[in-house]
Design a protein around this motif. Structure first.
Motif: not given
Length: 256
Positions: A22-25, A41-46, A65-66
């Motif tokens: 698993q990875s996070r960008v 590529g879904a945004v998880l937080g900002r 969105a998925p």
């Protein structure tokens, strides 16, 4: 090496991959950081790093969105990995911080699932605004480290580290400042304990900064890493000693 041409919406991009694949960008633009799922590529937080700590930002989500990847502790683990990477570089021109909400460590938190997390190097000026005594902490750490090293009164790296911690504690304790606490120990049940009993976790230094923000200083004389378990205990200590804690900023202090 990852090379990308053309326009981009970030100044820096870090991809953190876990052993399970698993990875996070982490995409950082100025003081705003967007965290994405590495696969979709879904945004998880900002969030944006401010003088009062980390502030969550709203972001648009497509109607179809998925399903979102579960956030919270999982993202904290990825953030800790990135924090360790930058902290070990010990860049003299910037300071690496981990900023997060105290709620990240609350089981089954209420009021939303989007994390308020920011990790990476920031300018000394920005850190000064958020954690007003960080410059003082660094000066004390450097002065004590030089004095202990010059004394030669240690036989091992562990004795050296213990002596540095103890002398810094004496200095801070002598200030008698309720917003500045050092060498706090928790036992395995996360109960306050006497200094350094077996199996305990010791917090180096806490500062109650601007209202609602607690700064945690974790000074290192070696290359120990900040784990999720330790980060959770540090957060519990911060909330216990300063009950109004909403935001937590962790910064590693290495003698220069």
């Amino acid at each position: 090496m990852r090379i990308r041409a053309g326009r981009r919406d970030y100044d820096r991009q870090d991809i953190v991959t876990a052993p399970d694949g698993q990875s996070r960008v982490f995409e950082t633009s100025g003081l705003t950081q967007t965290i994405r799922d590495g696969e979709t590529g879904a945004v998880l937080g900002r969030s944006t790093f401010t003088a009062t700590g980390v502030e969550p930002e709203a972001f648009a989500q497509p109607a179809f969105a998925p399903p979102a990847v579960r956030v919270g502790a999982a993202i904290v683990e990825f953030a800790l990995g990135l924090y360790t990477y930058y902290a070990l570089r010990n860049d003299p021109y910037s300071r690496t911080v981990l900023g997060l909400s105290a709620q990240e460590f609350v089981p089954n938190p209420q009021g939303g699932t989007n994390p308020a997390i920011w990790v990476g190097p920031i300018s000394q000026t920005m850190l000064d605004a958020a954690c007003k005594r960080n410059g003082q902490v660094e000066k004390i750490t450097n002065k004590v480290t030089r004095r202990v090293r010059a004394s030669g009164l240690y036989r091992t790296a562990q004795e050296f580290a213990n002596r540095v911690h103890f002398e810094i504690h004496q200095i801070v304790e002598g200030m008698n400042d309720p917003n500045f606490k050092s060498e706090i120990s928790f036992d395995a049940r996360q109960k306050l304990a006497k200094y350094g009993p077996p199996g305990s976790v010791r917090l180096d230094l806490l500062e109650s900064s601007v209202p609602g923000t607690t700064c945690i200083y974790d000074y290192k004389t070696g290359n120990a890493k900040l784990t999720l378990k330790r980060a959770g205990i540090l957060a519990a200590m911060a909330s216990k000693h300063f009950p109004g804690t909403v935001r937590i900023i962790v910064t590693q202090v290495k003698p220069r």
